[in-house]
Design a protein around this motif. Sequence first.
Motif, mmCIF file in Angstrom:
data_model
loop_
_atom_site.group_PDB
_atom_site.id
_atom_site.type_symbol
_atom_site.label_atom_id
_atom_site.label_comp_id
_atom_site.label_asym_id
_atom_site.label_seq_id
_atom_site.Cartn_x
_atom_site.Cartn_y
_atom_site.Cartn_z
ATOM 1 N N GLY A 139 -13.306 107.730 -43.195
ATOM 2 C CA GLY A 139 -12.273 106.905 -43.800
ATOM 3 C C GLY A 139 -12.780 105.527 -44.204
ATOM 4 O O GLY A 139 -13.972 105.219 -44.102
ATOM 5 N N ILE A 140 -11.854 104.698 -44.652
ATOM 6 C CA ILE A 140 -12.186 103.354 -45.144
ATOM 7 C C ILE A 140 -12.097 102.353 -44.000
ATOM 8 O O ILE A 140 -11.161 102.382 -43.199
ATOM 9 N N VAL A 141 -13.086 101.475 -43.924
ATOM 10 C CA VAL A 141 -13.073 100.350 -42.984
ATOM 11 C C VAL A 141 -13.269 99.072 -43.794
ATOM 12 O O VAL A 141 -14.251 98.921 -44.511
ATOM 13 N N ARG A 142 -12.318 98.162 -43.676
ATOM 14 C CA ARG A 142 -12.372 96.885 -44.403
ATOM 15 C C ARG A 142 -12.971 95.831 -43.479
ATOM 16 O O ARG A 142 -12.344 95.437 -42.500
ATOM 17 N N MET A 143 -14.185 95.406 -43.788
ATOM 18 C CA MET A 143 -14.913 94.500 -42.897
ATOM 19 C C MET A 143 -15.225 93.172 -43.581
ATOM 20 O O MET A 143 -15.730 93.140 -44.694
ATOM 21 N N GLY A 144 -14.930 92.090 -42.903
ATOM 22 C CA GLY A 144 -15.306 90.767 -43.369
ATOM 23 C C GLY A 144 -16.627 90.350 -42.756
ATOM 24 O O GLY A 144 -16.955 90.752 -41.630
ATOM 25 N N VAL A 145 -17.382 89.528 -43.476
ATOM 26 C CA VAL A 145 -18.671 89.032 -42.997
ATOM 27 C C VAL A 145 -18.803 87.568 -43.387
ATOM 28 O O VAL A 145 -18.476 87.197 -44.525
ATOM 29 N N ILE A 146 -19.279 86.728 -42.471
ATOM 30 C CA ILE A 146 -19.441 85.314 -42.781
ATOM 31 C C ILE A 146 -20.706 85.086 -43.614
ATOM 32 O O ILE A 146 -21.657 85.871 -43.541
ATOM 33 N N PRO A 147 -20.750 83.991 -44.407
ATOM 34 C CA PRO A 147 -21.867 83.758 -45.336
ATOM 35 C C PRO A 147 -23.223 83.563 -44.668
ATOM 36 O O PRO A 147 -24.251 83.789 -45.309
ATOM 37 N N THR A 148 -23.248 83.137 -43.404
ATOM 38 C CA THR A 148 -24.530 82.937 -42.734
ATOM 39 C C THR A 148 -25.035 84.209 -42.062
ATOM 40 O O THR A 148 -26.040 84.184 -41.353
ATOM 41 N N ILE A 149 -24.346 85.324 -42.304
ATOM 42 C CA ILE A 149 -24.808 86.641 -41.852
ATOM 43 C C ILE A 149 -24.965 87.590 -43.032
ATOM 44 O O ILE A 149 -25.963 88.311 -43.125
ATOM 45 N N ARG A 195 -27.171 64.726 -36.758
ATOM 46 C CA ARG A 195 -26.676 63.766 -37.746
ATOM 47 C C ARG A 195 -25.426 64.341 -38.403
ATOM 48 O O ARG A 195 -25.499 65.066 -39.377
ATOM 49 N N ARG A 196 -24.282 64.004 -37.885
ATOM 50 C CA ARG A 196 -23.042 64.568 -38.407
ATOM 51 C C ARG A 196 -22.757 64.102 -39.836
ATOM 52 O O ARG A 196 -22.025 64.743 -40.563
ATOM 53 N N GLU A 197 -23.314 62.965 -40.226
ATOM 54 C CA GLU A 197 -23.046 62.494 -41.587
ATOM 55 C C GLU A 197 -23.897 63.201 -42.623
ATOM 56 O O GLU A 197 -23.669 63.070 -43.827
ATOM 57 N N MET A 198 -24.904 63.949 -42.195
ATOM 58 C CA MET A 198 -25.755 64.696 -43.112
ATOM 59 C C MET A 198 -25.377 66.172 -43.034
ATOM 60 O O MET A 198 -25.629 66.820 -42.034
ATOM 61 N N ALA A 199 -24.737 66.671 -44.077
ATOM 62 C CA ALA A 199 -24.281 68.060 -44.060
ATOM 63 C C ALA A 199 -24.451 68.676 -45.437
ATOM 64 O O ALA A 199 -24.338 67.994 -46.459
ATOM 65 N N GLY A 200 -24.723 69.983 -45.457
ATOM 66 C CA GLY A 200 -24.880 70.699 -46.713
ATOM 67 C C GLY A 200 -23.839 71.795 -46.848
ATOM 68 O O GLY A 200 -23.231 72.224 -45.869
ATOM 69 N N THR A 201 -23.638 72.240 -48.073
ATOM 70 C CA THR A 201 -22.639 73.274 -48.334
ATOM 71 C C THR A 201 -23.192 74.683 -48.132
ATOM 72 O O THR A 201 -22.428 75.635 -48.036
ATOM 73 N N SER A 202 -24.515 74.808 -48.073
ATOM 74 C CA SER A 202 -25.128 76.124 -47.879
ATOM 75 C C SER A 202 -26.489 75.942 -47.242
ATOM 76 O O SER A 202 -27.060 74.846 -47.240
ATOM 77 N N LEU A 203 -27.028 77.036 -46.706
ATOM 78 C CA LEU A 203 -28.365 76.978 -46.117
ATOM 79 C C LEU A 203 -29.413 76.646 -47.177
ATOM 80 O O LEU A 203 -30.394 75.950 -46.906
ATOM 81 N N ASN A 204 -29.203 77.135 -48.397
ATOM 82 C CA ASN A 204 -30.145 76.826 -49.472
ATOM 83 C C ASN A 204 -30.179 75.329 -49.767
ATOM 84 O O ASN A 204 -31.247 74.750 -49.999
ATOM 85 N N THR A 205 -29.006 74.684 -49.767
ATOM 86 C CA THR A 205 -28.944 73.242 -49.996
ATOM 87 C C THR A 205 -29.670 72.498 -48.893
ATOM 88 O O THR A 205 -30.449 71.564 -49.149
#
Length: 302
Positions: free
Chosen positions: A95-105, A218-228
């Motif tokens: 059957g069908i399984v609807r699975m979510g995955v986070i962007p860092t995985i 450094r909480r003030e230094m943050a990126g939107t993605s691992l690539n950034t």
Amino acid sequence: MSFPPTLKQLRYLVALHRTNHFGKAADACHVTQSTLSAGLQELENLLGTQLVERTKRSVMFTALGEEIVRRAQGILNDVDDLTDLATSAKDPLKGIVRMGVIPTIAPFLLPKIMPAISRKLPDLELHLREDKSAELCELVRSGELDLVLYALPYACGDVAELPLFHDPFLVAFPEGEAPKGGIKSTELDEKRLMLLEEGHCLRDHALEACQLLGRGARREMAGTSLNTILQMVAAGHGITLLPGMAVEAGLTEGTGVEVLPFADIVPTRTIGLIWRKTNPRASTFEALGRVIKEVGADHHLS
């Protein structure tokens, strides 16, 4: 004689609450906006009370509307679980399984686990969605997703958790700055440490790792993605912690970034599955988890 609300009306109401937009709710329910609006009006007429305040620019639920949405979601979940129960009873591995995955995985693990799932669970059809932890948590609680492949721990309410394997953190340095012979936890320079922006659970787990190591960030230094983040590290603006699966998948290749494991304490995040405790397909999800765990072990994640 009064009639009870229909499941269709309840789905319209829940979809509107989730999207906060009539057009998006209609799309989610695969109906026209006029059909959805008419269905909601019928529901309000049936109940004899207003559930939604409508303006040209916003949608606002009344206090009673919020409570009815909460109860309607439980009803819809129970109905969906009945269907899943029947499906699982016939064949839990079909059957069908609807699975979510986070962007860092997702980009690092999915290419490895999908062939294994197709091979070992050929009758299971995975429908995937990638999103941030909070959004996926809401979708699994609302019944739109069956389960989520997460980095644990993550507070998602009353859900079942199945830890699978540990993913170690490594330290990324600008080229030429990595210490020879590895780095000890006491040598991590928190003043140069950059992490993902708020909303990514990897940030929270990295901060927990820093606390384990007795360091800050450094909480003030943050990126939107691992690539950034990697581009910033490559340019000499700091260092970062990377999940081992990302490095193993080749994320740092050609970036001019050097990666080292810790020489003493090894901080990790736990990769696992979550699903609603009431979902009757637990045996299906556990079988899926076993395949994912085997892949993690094969790729030296334990």
